[in-house]
Design an enzyme around this catalytic site. Structure first.
Site, PDB file in Angstrom:
ATOM      1  N   LYS A 166     -35.755 -52.186  -7.494  1.00  0.00           N
ATOM      2  CA  LYS A 166     -36.672 -51.097  -7.414  1.00  0.00           C
ATOM      3  C   LYS A 166     -36.103 -49.913  -8.081  1.00  0.00           C
ATOM      4  O   LYS A 166     -34.914 -49.913  -8.534  1.00  0.00           O
ATOM      5  CB  LYS A 166     -37.102 -50.889  -6.023  1.00  0.00           C
ATOM      6  N   TYR A 194     -28.284 -19.525 -19.507  1.00  0.00           N
ATOM      7  CA  TYR A 194     -29.448 -19.076 -18.915  1.00  0.00           C
ATOM      8  C   TYR A 194     -29.206 -18.049 -17.692  1.00  0.00           C
ATOM      9  O   TYR A 194     -28.174 -18.458 -16.937  1.00  0.00           O
ATOM     10  CB  TYR A 194     -30.487 -19.932 -18.330  1.00  0.00           C
ATOM     11  N   MET A 211     -32.219 -27.576 -19.581  1.00  0.00           N
ATOM     12  CA  MET A 211     -33.202 -29.001 -19.671  1.00  0.00           C
ATOM     13  C   MET A 211     -32.423 -30.166 -20.272  1.00  0.00           C
ATOM     14  O   MET A 211     -32.441 -31.225 -19.926  1.00  0.00           O
ATOM     15  CB  MET A 211     -34.423 -28.519 -20.098  1.00  0.00           C
TER      16      MET A 211
END
EC number: 5.1.1.1
Length: 369
Positions: A38, A264, A313
């Site tokens: 899975k 950031y 990101m």
């Protein structure tokens, strides 16, 4: 020259075979083996993993949802596939693809019976799940009479197996609880065999169950994380071989002065002259923000390089002040040193979560002798 020129998840199928044979070696020859594939085979590649395990002779596969099983069937996998958490809306597709559902509640039982009837099925294989203490999915022990009543006079389905799931088999401090689960499951199997025919096969053990409670292997065992190289035990981890290794490269190197900030929110401030390296992966690739700000390290030319500032990101910055490296050098995020378990533990999580978080946009590369 570095082994890679981009971010890749290296999947070693030789290691998969090693882990499979090691776990099989703890079982009786007649005990069946189910490989859990899975979640993209724990973040790797469910098709490649299933194809390899099928060649090795695995008896069953398990996926969480119907969509995962359909993908395997479309790739040509013929081995029986147990769907652990099917939803009623997918029952028709499940039957069309010859997948085998876990029936875990009265509602699911009745809904599957009706779909099986509509599709004119005869003795379609299903697996009845019982709850013995995990309290997640499953019938209760006192539901056996209910199941018997609902199956009387019906031939649309046949109960192929009954099973349950251990809650804390990796934690020997919870041994009494685990033994109670095993005892409860034995009682359930005995009553089920007395009341419902034909007698199904039974399975209970997960990876840690295989390692710590092999006397309760029944007719089949199920292994997920163990196949991918982790046994929830330091000694076992030393024997198993991690299947997945996440590697990347240094995109750019910066020399920064005292008081300069990185990333950031200016989350990192240099205390002196430092050298940083930027890597081409970030939280969109599965390396979440929780790993930033010095909590976790990666390996550059065999040396530890802490992640500094906030994880972006698509990028991560690391401190390479005392490491001899250059742009284009390979970086090991996890797989060797640190291992996925070590990497994950820095943010108080587990290898399962880290492995299954690796984005599908990360290129998969396969190794097999």
């Amino acid at each position: 020259m570095p082994k890679t020129a981009e971010t890749v998840l290296e999947i070693n199928l030789n290691h998969l075979e090693h882990n499979y044979r090691y776990l099989k070696g703890k079982l009786k020859p007649e005990t069946k083996f189910l490989g859990v594939v899975k979640a993209f085979a724990y973040g790797s590649d469910s098709i490649k993993i299933a194809q390899k395990l099928e060649k090795l002779g695995v008896d069953y596969f398990a996926v969480a949802y119907v969509k995962e099983g359909v993908q395997l069937r479309n790739a040509g996998i013929k081995t029986p596939i147990l769907v652990l958490h099917p939803q009623a809306i997918n029952f028709t597709e499940l039957i069309e693809c010859c997948l085998e559902p876990s029936i875990y509640s009265p509602k699911i039982l009745m809904e599957f019976l009706e779909v099986a009837k509509e599709l004119r099925q005869k003795e379609y294989p299903v697996h009845i799940k019982f709850n013995t203490g995990l309290n997640r999915l499953g019938f209760w022990e006192n539901d056996i009479d209910y199941i018997k009543k609902k199956l009387e006079g019906r031939d649309e389905i046949i109960v192929t197996s009954i099973f349950s799931h251990l809650a804390a088999s990796e934690d020997l401090n919870e041994k009494d609880f685990t033994l109670k689960q095993i005892s409860n499951f034995r009682k359930i199997t005995q009553e089920f065999d007395e009341k419902i025919n034909p007698k199904p096969f039974k399975h209970l053990l997960n990876t840690s169950g295989i390692i710590n409670y092999s006397e309760a292997q029944f007719d089949m065992v199920r292994s997920g994380i163990g196949l991918y190289g982790f046994g929830n035990n330091v000694k076992i981890d030393a024997v198993l071989k991690p299947v997945a290794s996440l590697n990347t490269i240094i995109s750019q190197i910066h020399k920064i002065e005292p008081g300069e900030t990185v990333g950031y929110n200016r989350a990192f401030t240099s205390e002196g002259y430092q050298i940083t390296a930027t890597l081409p992966l970030g939280h969109a690739d599965g390396i979440g923000r929780q790993y930033g700000n010095g909590k976790t390290y990666v390996s550059v030319n065999g040396q530890k390089a802490p992640i500094i500032g906030n994880v972006c990101m698509d990028m991560i910055m690391i401190d390479v002040t005392n490491i001899d490296c250059q742009e284009g050098d390979e970086v090991v995020v996890f797989g060797g040193n640190p291992s996925a378990e070590e990497f994950a533990s820095t943010s108080k999580t587990i290898s399962y979560e880290l492995l299954t978080s690796i984005s599908q946009r990360v290129k998969r590369v396969f190794i097999e002798s």
